[in-house]
Design a protein around this motif. Sequence first.
Motif, PDB file in Angstrom:
ATOM      1  N   ALA A   1       0.839  -1.207   0.000  1.00  0.00           N
ATOM      2  CA  ALA A   1       0.000   0.000   0.000  1.00  0.00           C
ATOM      3  C   ALA A   1       0.870   1.251   0.000  1.00  0.00           C
ATOM      4  N   ARG A   2       1.949   1.232   0.777  1.00  0.00           N
ATOM      5  CA  ARG A   2       2.885   2.368   0.774  1.00  0.00           C
ATOM      6  C   ARG A   2       3.490   2.548  -0.625  1.00  0.00           C
ATOM      7  N   ASP A   3       3.887   1.423  -1.256  1.00  0.00           N
ATOM      8  CA  ASP A   3       4.459   1.474  -2.600  1.00  0.00           C
ATOM      9  C   ASP A   3       3.472   2.069  -3.609  1.00  0.00           C
ATOM     10  N   LEU A   4       2.183   1.814  -3.396  1.00  0.00           N
ATOM     11  CA  LEU A   4       1.142   2.343  -4.278  1.00  0.00           C
ATOM     12  C   LEU A   4       0.768   3.783  -3.926  1.00  0.00           C
ATOM     13  N   GLY A   5       1.358   4.313  -2.842  1.00  0.00           N
ATOM     14  CA  GLY A   5       1.089   5.678  -2.430  1.00  0.00           C
ATOM     15  C   GLY A   5      -0.233   5.864  -1.712  1.00  0.00           C
ATOM     16  N   LEU A   6      -0.827   4.783  -1.226  1.00  0.00           N
ATOM     17  CA  LEU A   6      -2.112   4.905  -0.542  1.00  0.00           C
ATOM     18  C   LEU A   6      -1.951   5.618   0.792  1.00  0.00           C
ATOM     19  N   HIS A   7      -2.977   6.308   1.217  1.00  0.00           N
ATOM     20  CA  HIS A   7      -2.972   7.083   2.465  1.00  0.00           C
ATOM     21  C   HIS A   7      -3.417   6.260   3.667  1.00  0.00           C
ATOM     22  N   ARG A   8      -4.428   5.401   3.488  1.00  0.00           N
ATOM     23  CA  ARG A   8      -4.975   4.662   4.622  1.00  0.00           C
ATOM     24  C   ARG A   8      -5.417   3.272   4.205  1.00  0.00           C
ATOM     25  N   LEU A   9      -5.441   2.399   5.200  1.00  0.00           N
ATOM     26  CA  LEU A   9      -5.961   1.042   5.016  1.00  0.00           C
ATOM     27  C   LEU A   9      -7.019   0.783   6.070  1.00  0.00           C
TER      28      LEU A   9
ATOM     29  N   LEU B   1      -5.637   2.127   9.558  1.00  0.00           N
ATOM     30  CA  LEU B   1      -4.212   2.425   9.647  1.00  0.00           C
ATOM     31  C   LEU B   1      -3.917   3.579   8.692  1.00  0.00           C
ATOM     32  N   VAL B   2      -3.464   4.702   9.228  1.00  0.00           N
ATOM     33  CA  VAL B   2      -3.058   5.842   8.399  1.00  0.00           C
ATOM     34  C   VAL B   2      -1.579   5.642   8.076  1.00  0.00           C
ATOM     35  N   LEU B   3      -1.256   5.653   6.788  1.00  0.00           N
ATOM     36  CA  LEU B   3       0.114   5.366   6.343  1.00  0.00           C
ATOM     37  C   LEU B   3       0.981   6.613   6.270  1.00  0.00           C
ATOM     38  N   HIS B   4       0.378   7.765   5.978  1.00  0.00           N
ATOM     39  CA  HIS B   4       1.117   9.024   5.893  1.00  0.00           C
ATOM     40  C   HIS B   4       0.115  10.179   5.856  1.00  0.00           C
TER      41      HIS B   4
END
Length: 178
Positions: free
Chosen positions: A117-125, A169-172
């Motif tokens: 998800a981080r690699d895809l640039g997603l913000h949240r899961l 989960l907020v990734l960034h």
Amino acid sequence: MLPDGYALRPMTLDDADPLAAAYLRNREHLRPAPVRPEAFYTVEGQREAVRDRLRQVELGLFDCWLLWHGPEVVGTATLQNIVRGAMYGADVGYWIDRAHLRRGLAVASLERLVQRARDLGLHRLGGSTNVTNLASQQVLRRCGFVECGRIPAFLYLDGQWRDSIMFNLVLHDDPPPG
């Protein structure tokens, strides 16, 4: 990190046979489950399901991975319902074969999904579990997901509407790309 002897690989059309065997072998283990036709547990049914899922992968709506132990599929890990725009997120899904539990496979698979998800640039899961699925709730917490609450009658499983516990989960905090 996956234990030795295990591999997480992208789903392909060639995976229908071992995937059908895995679903059949784990039919009771994966309950409560969506009501599925008997064909779902056959090679042809899985060919159709895999084709459908791979079309969704091509559209950027899913990211599907299979967990392998030798020649056997022993689990799945997916980013599903991928949304871009204002939300820029996805839901996670995973399961592990009943014969391969308690080896850290669910945590390792979910950690891989978070990295993907981080690699895809997603913000949240987001993730959801049946209220009674304490093991999966533990996996989500171990991977940094935070419980957000309970949604009544969220999923129709085994012929009845069931409550789910929701996780996030907020990734960034960066703005969406472009």
